[in-house]
Design a protein around this motif. Structure first.
Motif, mmCIF file in Angstrom:
data_model
loop_
_atom_site.group_PDB
_atom_site.id
_atom_site.type_symbol
_atom_site.label_atom_id
_atom_site.label_comp_id
_atom_site.label_asym_id
_atom_site.label_seq_id
_atom_site.Cartn_x
_atom_site.Cartn_y
_atom_site.Cartn_z
ATOM 1 N N TRP A 1 0.860 -1.176 0.000
ATOM 2 C CA TRP A 1 0.000 0.000 0.000
ATOM 3 C C TRP A 1 0.898 1.228 0.000
ATOM 4 O O TRP A 1 1.818 1.341 0.799
ATOM 5 C CB TRP A 1 -0.897 -0.012 1.243
ATOM 6 C CG TRP A 1 -1.917 1.055 1.276
ATOM 7 C CD1 TRP A 1 -1.918 2.168 2.061
ATOM 8 C CD2 TRP A 1 -3.122 1.124 0.505
ATOM 9 N NE1 TRP A 1 -3.043 2.922 1.823
ATOM 10 C CE2 TRP A 1 -3.792 2.302 0.880
ATOM 11 C CE3 TRP A 1 -3.690 0.317 -0.472
ATOM 12 C CZ2 TRP A 1 -5.014 2.680 0.313
ATOM 13 C CZ3 TRP A 1 -4.897 0.690 -1.034
ATOM 14 C CH2 TRP A 1 -5.547 1.858 -0.641
ATOM 15 N N SER B 1 -2.873 3.974 -2.581
ATOM 16 C CA SER B 1 -3.171 3.048 -3.672
ATOM 17 C C SER B 1 -2.390 1.761 -3.451
ATOM 18 O O SER B 1 -1.467 1.699 -2.641
ATOM 19 C CB SER B 1 -2.781 3.672 -5.016
ATOM 20 O OG SER B 1 -1.383 3.935 -5.038
ATOM 21 N N THR C 1 -7.614 -7.091 -0.180
ATOM 22 C CA THR C 1 -8.433 -6.195 -0.988
ATOM 23 C C THR C 1 -9.693 -5.763 -0.244
ATOM 24 O O THR C 1 -10.053 -4.587 -0.259
ATOM 25 C CB THR C 1 -8.831 -6.884 -2.314
ATOM 26 O OG1 THR C 1 -7.645 -7.286 -2.998
ATOM 27 C CG2 THR C 1 -9.634 -5.963 -3.195
#
Length: 163
Positions: A29, A134, A119
């Protein structure tokens, strides 16, 4: 036949490298150019000392499941490769690599499960970091490893030993 064995071996080594990088590198991340999080550490780049300062990551149970599943996928794939090498030299002519394929498919399912959990729970894992961010290249590599290891496992199941 030797070209096929070389190809299968090269694919398996590639998968192992991808799994190792996805497990150990620091980019699951990405919050900014100066802050990345992986499965083990939250790292911030300190401009004054020009070094990375890292601290432990989330202790969330789901996050620990992701850590365990990704490590398990590396172990399954490594064991599968060692088993393939042993079977290659000890198996009788015409034998199938069922065990090797089964462990490779288990590695595929483990990395798939870890990536799916990551996720679905990524906002829980990094809620103290604020909005934004992101997925990094390690997350993408985990998703790339899934179909490759599944394909490799299926290939092993159908592969017969010939002389």
């Amino acid at each position: 036949m030797s070209l096929l064995l070389f190809g299968v071996t090269a694919l398996h080594i590639t998968i192992l490298i991808i799994l190792f990088v996805a497990t150990l590198d620091n980019s699951w991340w990405v919050l900014s150019q100066d802050e990345t999080l992986n499965l083990w550490h939250d790292c911030i780049f300190n401009n004054n000392s020009e070094s990375w300062m890292c601290s432990s990551v989330s202790t969330n149970e789901w996050f620990q499941a992701v850590q365990a599943l990704v490590v398990l996928s590396v172990l399954f794939s490594s064991f599968s490769f060692m088993l393939f090498m042993c079977q290659l030299y000890t198996m009788e002519k015409g034998g199938l690599f069922y065990a090797t394929g089964a462990f490779q498919i288990l590695a595929s399912l483990a990395v798939f499960s870890g990536a799916v959990i990551y996720t679905t729970h990524v906002t829980e894992f990094h809620k103290d970091k604020g909005e934004g961010g992101s997925f990094g290249h390690c997350y993408v590599l985990a998703w790339v490893a899934f179909p490759l290891s599944m394909l490799s496992g299926i290939m092993y199941i159908h592969l017969r030993k010939r002389e």
